[in-house]
Design a protein around this motif. Structure first.
Motif, PDB file in Angstrom:
ATOM      1  N   THR A  17       0.919  -1.244   0.121  1.00 54.69           N
ATOM      2  CA  THR A  17       0.062   0.042   0.153  1.00 54.69           C
ATOM      3  C   THR A  17       0.755   1.184   0.059  1.00 54.69           C
ATOM      4  O   THR A  17       0.534   2.168  -0.731  1.00 54.69           O
ATOM      5  CB  THR A  17      -0.977  -0.070   1.053  1.00 54.69           C
ATOM      6  N   THR A  18       1.969   1.194   0.787  1.00 55.93           N
ATOM      7  CA  THR A  18       2.842   2.312   0.803  1.00 55.93           C
ATOM      8  C   THR A  18       3.405   2.576  -0.313  1.00 55.93           C
ATOM      9  O   THR A  18       3.186   3.676  -0.949  1.00 55.93           O
ATOM     10  CB  THR A  18       4.072   2.118   1.745  1.00 55.93           C
ATOM     11  N   ALA A  21       0.893   3.900  -2.971  1.00 53.40           N
ATOM     12  CA  ALA A  21       0.609   5.460  -3.086  1.00 53.40           C
ATOM     13  C   ALA A  21       1.747   6.275  -3.616  1.00 53.40           C
ATOM     14  O   ALA A  21       1.680   7.248  -4.099  1.00 53.40           O
ATOM     15  CB  ALA A  21       0.315   5.586  -1.353  1.00 53.40           C
ATOM     16  N   ASP A  38      -7.707   0.150  -4.623  1.00 51.21           N
ATOM     17  CA  ASP A  38      -7.704  -0.626  -3.504  1.00 51.21           C
ATOM     18  C   ASP A  38      -8.289  -2.133  -3.815  1.00 51.21           C
ATOM     19  O   ASP A  38      -9.451  -1.694  -3.871  1.00 51.21           O
ATOM     20  CB  ASP A  38      -8.025   0.128  -2.148  1.00 51.21           C
ATOM     21  N   ASN A  45      -7.278   0.075   3.204  1.00 50.06           N
ATOM     22  CA  ASN A  45      -6.091   1.197   3.966  1.00 50.06           C
ATOM     23  C   ASN A  45      -5.679   2.137   2.828  1.00 50.06           C
ATOM     24  O   ASN A  45      -4.925   2.969   3.463  1.00 50.06           O
ATOM     25  CB  ASN A  45      -4.971   0.045   4.590  1.00 50.06           C
ATOM     26  N   LEU A  46      -5.777   1.846   1.754  1.00 51.44           N
ATOM     27  CA  LEU A  46      -5.009   2.951   0.988  1.00 51.44           C
ATOM     28  C   LEU A  46      -5.733   4.199   1.052  1.00 51.44           C
ATOM     29  O   LEU A  46      -5.009   5.449   0.940  1.00 51.44           O
ATOM     30  CB  LEU A  46      -5.311   2.443  -0.661  1.00 51.44           C
ATOM     31  N   VAL A  49      -3.653   5.658   3.998  1.00 53.99           N
ATOM     32  CA  VAL A  49      -2.266   6.008   3.676  1.00 53.99           C
ATOM     33  C   VAL A  49      -2.359   7.337   2.817  1.00 53.99           C
ATOM     34  O   VAL A  49      -1.375   8.307   2.739  1.00 53.99           O
ATOM     35  CB  VAL A  49      -1.777   4.888   2.947  1.00 53.99           C
ATOM     36  N   SER A 219       2.908   8.038   6.455  1.00 51.90           N
ATOM     37  CA  SER A 219       1.494   7.489   6.473  1.00 51.90           C
ATOM     38  C   SER A 219       0.734   8.104   7.933  1.00 51.90           C
ATOM     39  O   SER A 219      -0.418   8.037   7.839  1.00 51.90           O
ATOM     40  CB  SER A 219       1.602   5.742   6.582  1.00 51.90           C
ATOM     41  N   ASN A 220       1.700   8.311   8.825  1.00 49.47           N
ATOM     42  CA  ASN A 220       0.990   9.179   9.870  1.00 49.47           C
ATOM     43  C   ASN A 220       0.270  10.355   9.325  1.00 49.47           C
ATOM     44  O   ASN A 220      -0.988  10.477  10.152  1.00 49.47           O
ATOM     45  CB  ASN A 220       2.024   9.649  10.970  1.00 49.47           C
ATOM     46  N   GLY A 222      -1.127  10.908   6.404  1.00 48.42           N
ATOM     47  CA  GLY A 222      -1.951  10.573   5.296  1.00 48.42           C
ATOM     48  C   GLY A 222      -1.250  11.252   4.071  1.00 48.42           C
ATOM     49  O   GLY A 222      -2.053  11.626   3.147  1.00 48.42           O
ATOM     50  N   PRO A 224       1.445  10.350   0.656  1.00 43.71           N
ATOM     51  CA  PRO A 224       2.413   9.253  -0.185  1.00 43.71           C
ATOM     52  C   PRO A 224       3.807   9.977   0.116  1.00 43.71           C
ATOM     53  O   PRO A 224       3.963  11.043   0.252  1.00 43.71           O
ATOM     54  CB  PRO A 224       2.078   9.394  -1.516  1.00 43.71           C
TER      55      PRO A 224
END
Lengths: 271, 87
Positions: A17-18, A21, A38, A45-46, A49, A219-220, A222, A224
């Motif tokens: 996912t990381t 993004a 996603d 979860n995308l 993120v 990711s904290n 939101g 990329p």
């Protein structure tokens, strides 16, 4: 012509996912029209993120089943207008993804976008096979760790046998993205080296993303990592990967986060 | 950890690499949709050789290595010494 790219791995938690993004934002930064889908039905979860979790109204399943129009489900990124997200459903079952439905949605997306990035769920079940089914290109995300390499090998086998392209006798373009790499540990013999993983998996390398605090920091909030901190080590590594994906020859280096004396003394800054 | 074991400690990455190579060589045969190709080859090779020389099941080693450019099949058959030679 639009390209459908699947970001896959088999194993969970390796950075699909990381990476979806980050690659999506980096491609969009270069002016390409990009949508990231996603495929993790039930555990999306995308959206989180990418910082769009509060803007989800309709999702992929709604579009597949004809309950919503594609335009109603697509979420345009607030920071980059040529980057969009198609979220997964949180409530539905993965069996709701029908092959014909997914093919129809992808064909519609091909008209509107240059790149369609399919963020695959972990595992080798329906969500994962649907994500790779119609792909032209695959990015196999692997950590330098035994279970991840084994699962990637398995996924490579599926890419070569269960995708539409493979069934038609074609060959899907596959690239290895090595994530969470620690060059110092590899040098000390504590971690599989790039060459080890390449030798075992035998697919070309698209990039090496070094282990970095910047990934969690992004990711904290939101965003990329390629958007949140393009100059960071993982940011630069993803930008290089995107250039290779577009066919450029880029010398392979492992970027590092350079810390000044101040950074060394005081560690992290608040994110 | 004692000082001695610290210096004797073997790095773990080569172990990981070796374990993966062995495991994947085996798994690739099964997952490719065919039955275990290596096991099948082993049986058939053994049958052919046995028409001429009696060999034990355990004395036939078949290894397959897959690479991007070439794949190799390594076959090692241990042939027993002629009767009486060891006596």
């Amino acid at each position: 012509m639009a390209k459908v790219l699947v970001v896959t791995s088999g194993k969970g938690g390796v950075g699909k996912t990381t990476s979806s993004a980050a690659l999506g934002a980096a491609l969009a930064h270069g002016g390409e029209k990009v949508v990231v889908i996603d495929f993790d039905v039930g555990l999306r979860n995308l959206d989180l993120v990418m910082g769009a979790e509060r803007r989800v109204v309709f999702d992929l399943i709604n579009v597949v089943q004809g309950d919503a129009k594609l335009n109603q489900a697509l979420i345009r990124d607030k920071r980059m207008e040529n980057l969009s997200l198609l979220p997964a459903s949180q409530t539905r079952d993965k069996d709701a993804l029908t092959e014909e439905g997914v093919a129809r949605v992808l064909n519609e997306l091909r008209e509107k976008f240059d790149w369609i990035i399919c963020d695959s769920p972990a595992g080798i079940e329906r969500g994962a096979t649907m994500a790779m089914r119609h792909a032209d290109v695959a990015v196999v995300v692997t950590n330098p760790e035994v279970s991840s390499v084994r699962d990637s090998d398995r996924i490579i086998g599926l890419l070569d046998s269960k995708t539409e392209l493979a069934e038609k006798g074609g060959r899907i373009e596959k690239h290895l993205l090595l994530t969470r790499y620690d060059p110092a540990r590899a040098e000390r013999g504590e971690m599989l080296k790039v060459e080890d993983v390449l030798e075992i998996l035998s697919i070309p390398l698209i990039g090496i993303i070094p282990e970095s605090e910047e990934v969690l920091r992004a990711s904290n909030v939101g965003s990329p990592v390629t958007l949140n901190n393009p100059a960071s080590a993982p940011g630069r590594a993803y930008f290089d990967a995107v250039r290779r994906l577009k066919g450029e020859t880029v010398e392979l280096t492992i970027p590092t986060d350079k810390k000044g004396l101040f950074g060394k003394l005081f560690g992290r800054r608040a994110a | 950890m004692s000082l001695l074991s610290f210096f004797n400690r073997r790095t773990s990455a080569p172990v990981a690499r070796e374990r993966l190579q062995i495991l994947l060589a085996h798994e690739r045969g099964i997952v490719g949709g065919k039955p275990d190709l290596v096991a099948q080859l082993r049986e058939e090779i053994l049958a052919v050789v046995r028409r001429h020389v009696m060999v034990e099941q355990d004395n036939v080693q078949v290894k397959m290595n897959r690479d991007s450019d070439i794949s190799t099949l390594e076959i090692e058959i241990e042939i027993p010494a002629p009767a009486g030679a060891t006596a």
